[in-house]
Enzyme design. Structure first.
Site, PDB file in Angstrom:
ATOM      1  N   PRO A 137      42.402 111.190  41.966  1.00 51.65           N
ATOM      2  CA  PRO A 137      41.209 111.666  42.120  1.00 51.65           C
ATOM      3  C   PRO A 137      41.118 113.294  42.780  1.00 51.65           C
ATOM      4  CG  PRO A 137      41.594 110.259  43.912  1.00 51.65           C
ATOM      5  CD  PRO A 137      42.659 110.048  43.104  1.00 51.65           C
ATOM      6  N   GLU A 138      42.400 113.738  42.871  1.00 43.75           N
ATOM      7  CA  GLU A 138      42.588 115.080  43.519  1.00 43.75           C
ATOM      8  C   GLU A 138      41.432 115.909  43.271  1.00 43.75           C
ATOM      9  OE1 GLU A 138      46.674 113.317  44.006  1.00 43.75           O
ATOM     10  OE2 GLU A 138      45.013 113.026  42.762  1.00 43.75           O
ATOM     11  N   VAL A 139      41.346 116.144  41.817  1.00 39.63           N
ATOM     12  CA  VAL A 139      40.226 117.277  41.574  1.00 39.63           C
ATOM     13  C   VAL A 139      38.968 117.047  41.926  1.00 39.63           C
ATOM     14  CG1 VAL A 139      41.631 117.963  39.441  1.00 39.63           C
ATOM     15  CG2 VAL A 139      39.905 116.063  39.252  1.00 39.63           C
ATOM     16  N   ARG A 141      38.409 116.255  44.911  1.00 37.05           N
ATOM     17  CA  ARG A 141      38.382 116.754  46.298  1.00 37.05           C
ATOM     18  C   ARG A 141      38.646 118.049  46.390  1.00 37.05           C
ATOM     19  NH1 ARG A 141      36.915 111.890  45.605  1.00 37.05           N
ATOM     20  NH2 ARG A 141      38.302 109.996  46.083  1.00 37.05           N
ATOM     21  N   LEU A 143      41.407 119.363  45.146  1.00 38.66           N
ATOM     22  CA  LEU A 143      42.813 119.345  45.481  1.00 38.66           C
ATOM     23  C   LEU A 143      43.502 119.439  43.949  1.00 38.66           C
ATOM     24  CD1 LEU A 143      42.790 116.948  48.249  1.00 38.66           C
ATOM     25  CD2 LEU A 143      43.223 119.262  48.549  1.00 38.66           C
TER      26      LEU A 143
END
Length: 268
Positions: A137-139, A141, A143
């Site tokens: 799920p980085e994108v 956040r 990131l």
């Protein structure tokens, strides 16, 4: 006395390492990353240890980097240096799993997200409980998942990797098995036991032959010697205004406002 963030349990020649921050969903704090790295360093030198099982204290495997720890560090030059060091520490930890001469098995007892998914996928084998999910799920956040991207693309291919990395949506253990991201799905009660059983079965092979085969597989797949380059990319994004907003939104459980400025973030 503080509880260790990583627990070690010897099952004969198989060592179980348990991420032990259940109150923070086993998030990768600085202490946890350092402790896990120390354990792997010691295991590398142990002739009696033949396999490593990595799992998490219930209810999840690992939620990824501890964003709350990052946010609480504030907005100073020193905190930015620490953020860069945090990313590098996680990258070095993934490298350790890549290059460990002993076989590694992820017992994914619950959700594995972001850096947690990266640790699981970096292992030689992955066994997941049927209720577990795997996601990047980085994108969402603000990131990027540069450190774990190589393993993901190598294992599931570009099209599926794009789906996971660009949407941030997790997939079920069953879907992860179909995609080749994990070896098999089991019921939650037997996940750890089956991982240990797999570790014991590897005793039938010569330890030097196993170590050499692991190294040759890395060479055949073109695995990079280290992850310093991807870590630098991740760190550059991590200290951006967008990432600060994304992480704060996650920690404070609200929707991110991507057009926020740092001045507005500081007022929160």
């Amino acid at each position: 006395m503080n509880q260790p963030t990583v627990l070690r349990n010897n099952q004969g020649p198989v060592v179980i390492l348990t991420l032990n921050r259940p109150y923070r969903r086993n998030a990768l704090s600085r202490d946890l990353v350092a402790e896990l790295s120390d354990h792997l360093t010691k295991i590398e030198a142990e002739h009696g240890t033949r396999a490593v099982v990595l799992t998490g204290a219930a209810p999840v495997f690992c939620a990824g980097m501890d964003l709350k720890e990052s946010i609480l560090a504030g907005e100073t030059e020193e905190s930015e240096k620490q953020a860069i060091a945090d990313i590098q520490g996680i990258a070095d930890l993934v490298d350790q799993l890549h290059h460990l001469s002993k076989p590694t098995i992820a017992a994914i007892n619950g959700d594995a997200f972001a850096g947690g998914a990266g640790l699981a996928v970096a292992c030689d084998f992955a066994i997941a409980a049927e209720h577990a999910r795997i996601g990047y799920p980085e994108v969402r956040r603000g990131l990027v998942a540069a450190v774990v991207m190589y393993d993901l693309v190598r294992q599931v291919g570009e099209r599926r990797a794009r789906s996971l990395l660009l949407t941030g949506e997790p997939i079920s253990a069953a879907e992860a098995e179909r995609w080749g991201l994990i070896n098999r799905v089991v019921d939650r009660a037997s996940c750890l036991a089956q991982a240990v059983e797999l570790g014991v079965s590897l005793m039938a092979s010569g330890p030097k032959a196993v170590a050499t085969t692991k190294r040759l597989l890395d060479e055949a797949n073109g695995r990079p010697a280290n992850l310093r380059g991807p870590a630098a990319v991740t760190a550059a994004v991590r200290v951006s205004e967008e990432a600060e907003e994304g992480m704060r939104a996650f920690v404070y459980k609200r929707q991110p406002l991507w057009n926020w400025s740092r001045d507005r973030i500081a007022e929160e």
